[in-house]
Design a protein around this motif. Structure first.
Motif, mmCIF file in Angstrom:
data_model
loop_
_atom_site.group_PDB
_atom_site.id
_atom_site.type_symbol
_atom_site.label_atom_id
_atom_site.label_comp_id
_atom_site.label_asym_id
_atom_site.label_seq_id
_atom_site.Cartn_x
_atom_site.Cartn_y
_atom_site.Cartn_z
ATOM 1 N N UNK A 363 -3.301 27.202 -5.009
ATOM 2 C CA UNK A 363 -2.623 27.232 -6.252
ATOM 3 C C UNK A 363 -3.193 26.514 -7.406
ATOM 4 N N UNK A 364 -3.844 25.665 -7.410
ATOM 5 C CA UNK A 364 -4.256 24.929 -8.415
ATOM 6 C C UNK A 364 -5.766 24.060 -7.698
ATOM 7 N N UNK A 365 -6.726 23.945 -8.632
ATOM 8 C CA UNK A 365 -7.786 23.205 -8.193
ATOM 9 C C UNK A 365 -8.719 23.985 -7.050
ATOM 10 N N UNK A 366 -9.144 22.784 -6.144
ATOM 11 C CA UNK A 366 -9.820 23.424 -5.111
ATOM 12 C C UNK A 366 -11.465 23.413 -5.069
ATOM 13 N N UNK A 367 -11.972 22.709 -6.206
ATOM 14 C CA UNK A 367 -13.237 22.628 -6.493
ATOM 15 C C UNK A 367 -13.742 21.248 -6.669
#
Length: 491
Positions: A363-367
């Motif tokens: 949904x948001x971010x991940x990196x």
């Protein structure tokens, strides 16, 4: 928020004792070795600290053993007054402790100041408990004798603290040990020893006698503490850290049948029921997940949300995470600092990648955020399958994996489907459910409509593979006391 400069940082670092604290003296390691303490927000070297070995550990235990009888005989009020002076000193020096923790651990100054207040409260709480150690007097059922129980300190202790809460984990162990009349050897985490060394200096200035508190930072924990655990003079081991390490220490402690307190790993479920106040649940989830950058054993690890509110909760949680500012903790307006090191950052990234490869949606971010420093984006992942690693392994990072459930029974089964049982969270407005959950969830602590529940006046600890014993509360001092039963015959 206080404003700090690089000159302020350097001045503070240069003022911190960096040698071992043994028998009231600050001394270099016997082998002359040191190890580096680094800033995780930049990867840069802060200072070198004396690197204790087995000989230093033995000297620290020698000092603790030599001081044990006199410290145990110290009047409770005197022990109480020392702890209260330590509370006052830590509170007065809150800015120093906060900045130091931010430099060596990475959390924001706002969070560091919160930890100073929380950590100091253990000193005040146990200063009050020091004068409330009691036993009991009863008549034997047959009337022929009187039964008396007496509490006395267990004896010299080994206290092993983690890196994620450098002050609070020290005060949570040292406070009750001092209150009970125990001497100790403290082994702080090699990543964050500076806060403990500064705290040892404060304790010395507050009047703790020489040899009562000994601090031995080391880069080789096993070879340094192993001989201490095998020494028959040691009578208590308290450890906060991972379950695998705790299991090893328990095996070692069994040879001498040591009293042990183990605060181990967690895998906290966060349950959101259909009747929950979703906005309040999102606010609680942010607190339970992002406190300390997610590097906390109490951090919400698995989010189970009822299918009727899952979409709303996921969207709002993603918006809340996206609003968080990531950066160096000394900068104004920063919410989240770095992870403790590069290995931690890449492990968090691997957990997210595994979940996505199994069908989860970011949904948001991940990196990973490019350095310097070990930063990772605040991340929300939805529709995470049960076999994803992120649902079974402790994340220790700013990642919230969300899965759906349909019934209360299913939610409880999912929550209990882990060998861990430190803490759980639940959001619901159903009063009957609120009363059911403590008995149905396999956990040592439960937050109902609350995302932060740690309190020095409450017993902290878990069940199953999350540990043994309790820290804080009325129960905390009992971990450092032996019960002696005396039978007085009537003539």
């Amino acid at each position: 928020m206080m404003i700090v400069s690089s000159a302020d940082e350097r001045k503070l670092i240069d003022s911190i004792p960096v040698n071992l604290h043994i028998g009231g003296e600050w001394r270099p390691a016997s082998g002359g070795k040191t190890f580096s303490v680094d800033d995780p927000s930049t990867g840069e070297h802060l200072v070198d600290v004396a690197d204790a070995d087995a000989a230093d550990a033995a000297a620290a235990l020698d000092a603790a053993v030599a001081a044990q009888d006199s410290w145990a005989a110290t009047p409770p009020r005197e022990r109480s007054d020392i702890l209260r002076r330590a509370f006052d000193a830590v509170t007065a020096r809150a800015d120093e402790f906060a900045l130091l923790m931010t430099l060596e651990m990475g959390k924001s100054l706002v969070e560091s100041r919160g930890e100073v207040a929380y950590g100091a409260e253990f000193l005040r709480w146990f200063s009050e408990q020091a004068v409330r150690i009691d036993g009991r007097y009863t008549t034997a059922p047959d009337g022929k004798s009187r039964l008396v129980t007496v509490k006395k300190p267990v004896g010299p202790c080994l206290l092993i603290t983690p890196w994620n809460f450098p002050l609070a984990m020290a005060t949570r162990k040292i406070g009750p040990a001092l209150a009970a009349g125990c001497t100790m050897v403290v082994k702080p985490a090699s990543a964050t020893p500076l806060t403990t060394l500064l705290f040892a200096q404060v304790l010395q200035e507050a009047g703790v006698p020489d040899g009562v508190v000994n601090v031995i930072p080391t880069s080789s924990a096993g070879s340094t503490t192993g001989p201490l655990i095998a020494d028959s003079r040691l009578r208590k081991l308290s450890f906060t850290g991972s379950t695998p390490v705790g299991q090893t220490l328990l095996a070692q402690a069994s040879d001498n049948v040591l009293r042990t307190s183990m605060e181990l790993g967690g895998n906290a479920p966060f349950l959101v029921f259909a009747d929950a106040d979703v906005d309040a649940a999102v606010q609680g989830a942010v607190a339970a997940k992002l406190r300390n950058i997610g590097e906390a054993c109490t951090s919400a690890n698995r989010f189970y949300v009822h299918e009727d509110v899952a979409d709303e909760f996921s969207r709002k949680l993603g918006e809340a995470f996206a609003a968080k500012r990531v950066g160096r903790g000394t900068e104004a307006g920063v919410d989240l600092g770095p992870l403790i090191d590069d290995d931690a950052r890449h492990r968090v990234a691997a957990l997210v990648d595994d979940a996505v490869s199994r069908g989860a949606t970011v949904v948001v971010g991940g990196s990973v955020i490019d350095g310097p420093g070990y930063f990772f984006e605040p991340t929300v992942v939805t529709d995470v399958p049960a076999d994803a690693r992120v649902m079974s392994e402790e994340i220790f990072g700013p990642v919230a994996p969300i899965a759906r459930f349909s019934t209360e029974g299913e939610a409880i089964e999912l929550a209990n489907s882990t060998p861990f049982g430190l803490i759980a969270y639940a959001y619901t407005t159903d009063h009957d459910r609120i009363l059911r959950l403590p008995n149905r969830l396999e956990t040592g602590m439960l937050g109902i409509n609350s995302g932060v529940i740690s309190n020095p006046a409450a017993p902290f600890g878990g069940v199953k593979q999350s540990g043994l014993g309790r820290e804080g509360g009325y129960e905390g001092i009992e971990e450092y006391l032996e019960t002696v039963y005396v039978n007085i015959a009537l003539t």
